[in-house]
Design an enzyme around this catalytic site. Structure first.
Site, PDB file in Angstrom:
ATOM      1  N   SER A  46       0.790  -1.233   0.000  1.00 13.11           N
ATOM      2  CA  SER A  46       0.000   0.000   0.000  1.00 13.11           C
ATOM      3  C   SER A  46       0.822   1.283   0.000  1.00 13.11           C
ATOM      4  O   SER A  46       0.285   2.348  -0.304  1.00 13.11           O
ATOM      5  CB  SER A  46      -0.884   0.044   1.244  1.00 13.11           C
ATOM      6  OG  SER A  46      -2.192  -0.290   0.914  1.00 13.11           O
ATOM      7  N   LYS A  83       0.753   3.503  -2.934  1.00 17.18           N
ATOM      8  CA  LYS A  83      -0.368   4.421  -3.194  1.00 17.18           C
ATOM      9  C   LYS A  83       0.057   5.876  -3.035  1.00 17.18           C
ATOM     10  O   LYS A  83      -0.387   6.749  -3.780  1.00 17.18           O
ATOM     11  CB  LYS A  83      -1.526   4.124  -2.223  1.00 17.18           C
ATOM     12  CG  LYS A  83      -2.198   2.777  -2.463  1.00 17.18           C
ATOM     13  CD  LYS A  83      -3.123   2.409  -1.303  1.00 17.18           C
ATOM     14  CE  LYS A  83      -3.818   1.076  -1.568  1.00 17.18           C
ATOM     15  NZ  LYS A  83      -4.414   0.489  -0.354  1.00 17.18           N
ATOM     16  N   TYR A  89      -2.184  -2.166 -10.726  1.00 23.54           N
ATOM     17  CA  TYR A  89      -2.168  -1.881  -9.283  1.00 23.54           C
ATOM     18  C   TYR A  89      -1.480  -3.020  -8.507  1.00 23.54           C
ATOM     19  O   TYR A  89      -0.680  -2.780  -7.602  1.00 23.54           O
ATOM     20  CB  TYR A  89      -3.606  -1.674  -8.791  1.00 23.54           C
ATOM     21  CG  TYR A  89      -3.742  -1.686  -7.289  1.00 23.54           C
ATOM     22  CD1 TYR A  89      -3.438  -0.555  -6.530  1.00 23.54           C
ATOM     23  CD2 TYR A  89      -4.166  -2.833  -6.618  1.00 23.54           C
ATOM     24  CE1 TYR A  89      -3.548  -0.576  -5.151  1.00 23.54           C
ATOM     25  CE2 TYR A  89      -4.282  -2.865  -5.241  1.00 23.54           C
ATOM     26  CZ  TYR A  89      -3.967  -1.730  -4.514  1.00 23.54           C
ATOM     27  OH  TYR A  89      -4.070  -1.758  -3.139  1.00 23.54           O
ATOM     28  N   TYR A 108      -4.402   3.358   7.656  1.00 24.20           N
ATOM     29  CA  TYR A 108      -5.679   2.625   7.705  1.00 24.20           C
ATOM     30  C   TYR A 108      -6.624   3.294   8.725  1.00 24.20           C
ATOM     31  O   TYR A 108      -6.619   4.509   8.849  1.00 24.20           O
ATOM     32  CB  TYR A 108      -5.435   1.140   8.025  1.00 24.20           C
ATOM     33  CG  TYR A 108      -4.461   0.480   7.076  1.00 24.20           C
ATOM     34  CD1 TYR A 108      -4.774   0.299   5.748  1.00 24.20           C
ATOM     35  CD2 TYR A 108      -3.216   0.061   7.517  1.00 24.20           C
ATOM     36  CE1 TYR A 108      -3.881  -0.314   4.871  1.00 24.20           C
ATOM     37  CE2 TYR A 108      -2.323  -0.551   6.641  1.00 24.20           C
ATOM     38  CZ  TYR A 108      -2.662  -0.731   5.329  1.00 24.20           C
ATOM     39  OH  TYR A 108      -1.787  -1.321   4.468  1.00 24.20           O
ATOM     40  N   VAL A 162       0.909  -3.701   4.155  1.00 24.41           N
ATOM     41  CA  VAL A 162       0.726  -4.965   4.870  1.00 24.41           C
ATOM     42  C   VAL A 162       1.947  -5.879   4.882  1.00 24.41           C
ATOM     43  O   VAL A 162       1.936  -6.885   5.584  1.00 24.41           O
ATOM     44  CB  VAL A 162      -0.477  -5.779   4.336  1.00 24.41           C
ATOM     45  CG1 VAL A 162      -1.787  -5.144   4.717  1.00 24.41           C
ATOM     46  CG2 VAL A 162      -0.368  -6.015   2.860  1.00 24.41           C
TER      47      VAL A 162
HETATM   48  N1  GLU Z   1      -1.890  -5.124  -2.473  1.00 19.33           N
HETATM   49  C1  GLU Z   1      -2.631  -5.053  -1.236  1.00 19.33           C
HETATM   50  C2  GLU Z   1      -4.120  -4.999  -1.526  1.00 19.33           C
HETATM   51  O1  GLU Z   1      -4.549  -4.239  -2.329  1.00 19.33           O
HETATM   52  C3  GLU Z   1      -2.162  -3.843  -0.469  1.00 19.33           C
HETATM   53  C4  GLU Z   1      -2.688  -3.866   0.881  1.00 19.33           C
HETATM   54  C5  GLU Z   1      -1.996  -2.957   1.827  1.00 19.33           C
HETATM   55  O2  GLU Z   1      -0.761  -2.889   1.909  1.00 19.33           O
HETATM   56  O3  GLU Z   1      -2.744  -2.309   2.554  1.00 19.33           O
HETATM   57  O4  GLU Z   1      -4.890  -5.761  -0.981  1.00 19.33           O
END
Ligand code: GLU
Length: 330
Positions: free
Chosen positions: A82, A85, A208, A260, A278
């Site tokens: 994530s 992002k 993504y 989060y 994560v």
């Molecule tokens: N590739 C993971 C997903 O989209 C990223 C999750 C994360 O790091 O929060 O589920």
């Protein structure tokens, strides 16, 4: 939380970092302090992530003047997840500008899980935030390029410029997530049903998924954060990656929603924009001063690295980085 502040001068966010030697010592102290914690669980919802060694731990700081500090396993590579992002968002803002991206993607915290479908429905099919999956997918779809291949290359190159080295795809993590990401496919299809995503939704999910599987180390995260701290100039390579305005916008979004559902607690304890993933990484940005990169795979129930949070909180206090603090706090 900080063990011994007696020999640390009084510092606050408006000041400057201590000298190189003192920062170096405090990075080692933060590592030693957080290392004792063994709580949390390694992520396993993407099968390949479960193979991480729970003991891995690294803490890096990249100062905006180019000074680097490392403690522990700061060269171990892991998938960025994530955290990508934040940097893809910055690249899209650089291309399309503040207003367009705000209108298309949104900037408000959803208060719901990162892969929530409910958040989309509650908001009339509009993604709300680029740091959760709906908004992140919409953001990835906005990266300029003729088709998914070019978009993926633009992302890989853009994130590599933030890191100051060529980042590579972790094929195993990519394949593992691509085989199990039905939920992200559902989110993309739902956005498509509302006309809120550009192009083929499943091709967007694929790009993504690749961006999430780029390999980085804690040392890379520090330099990537250091670039956002330095108004868009990579403090190691000297290359301008994005504008100062884009950094400001990106950091505002991270402050609101980088950790989060625990973003409020993070801001309360640490007082800095950050983004976690994560696989156990966290990048934190002290505007004008430094980027902090931490990596340790054991996570709390929201998906944030436990040791990473402890080490970053230590450094925020010891180095006087909390942007809300006008005087040092212990
Ligand atoms: N590739 C993971 C997903 O989209 C990223 C999750 C994360 O790091 O929060 O589920």
């Amino acid at each position: 939380m900080v063990a011994d502040m007696t020999d640390v001068e009084q510092r606050a966010s408006t000041g400057v970092l201590p000298g190189w030697d003192q920062v170096d010592r405090l990075v080692v102290d933060a590592y030693g302090y957080a290392r004792a914690d063994r709580s949390g669980q390694v992520a396993d919802y993407i099968p390949a992530l479960a193979e991480a060694d729970p003991e891995w731990f690294g803490v890096s700081v990249a100062e905006t003047d180019g000074g680097l500090h490392h403690a522990g396993e700061t060269g171990v590579e892991f998938s960025i997840q994530s955290i990508s992002k934040a940097f893809v968002y910055a690249l899209v803002c650089e291309d399309l500008g503040h207003g367009v991206v705000r209108d298309r993607v949104g900037v408000n915290n959803t208060g719901l899980a990162f892969n929530s479908v409910v958040a989309i429905e509650l908001n009339d099919g509009h993604p709300m935030n680029p740091m959760v999956n709906a908004g992140a997918l919409a953001t990835t779809a906005l990266i300029p390029g003729q088709g998914p291949k070019e978009r993926w290359e633009a992302i890989r190159e853009g994130l590599s410029r933030f890191a100051g080295r060529a980042l590579e795809l972790d094929e195993e993590v990519y394949r593992s997530e691509a085989a199990t990401n039905q939920r992200n496919q559902a989110i993309a299809r739902l956005l498509d049903s509302y006309g809120r995503i550009e192009g083929d939704p499943l091709a967007v999910v694929d790009v993504y998924t690749k961006q999430c599987a780029l390999r980085v180390s804690a040392a890379d995260l520090a330099v990537m954060g250091g670039t956002l701290a330095d108004g868009g100039v990579n403090p190691v390579t000297g290359e301008r990656v994005v504008s100062a305005e884009v950094c400001r916008d990106t950091l505002a979004v991270l402050a609101a929603s980088g950790l989060y559902e625990r973003s409020g607690e993070w801001l309360f304890e640490i007082g800095l924009p950050g983004k976690s993933g994560v696989s156990g990484g966290i990048v934190t940005v002290s505007p004008g001063k430094a980027g902090i990169g931490v990596f340790s795979p054991r996570l709390d129930s929201a998906g944030n690295s436990v040791r990473g949070q402890i080490a970053t909180a230590f450094l925020s206090r010891a180095l006087g980085l909390n942007v809300f603090a006008s005087a040092v706090h212990n």
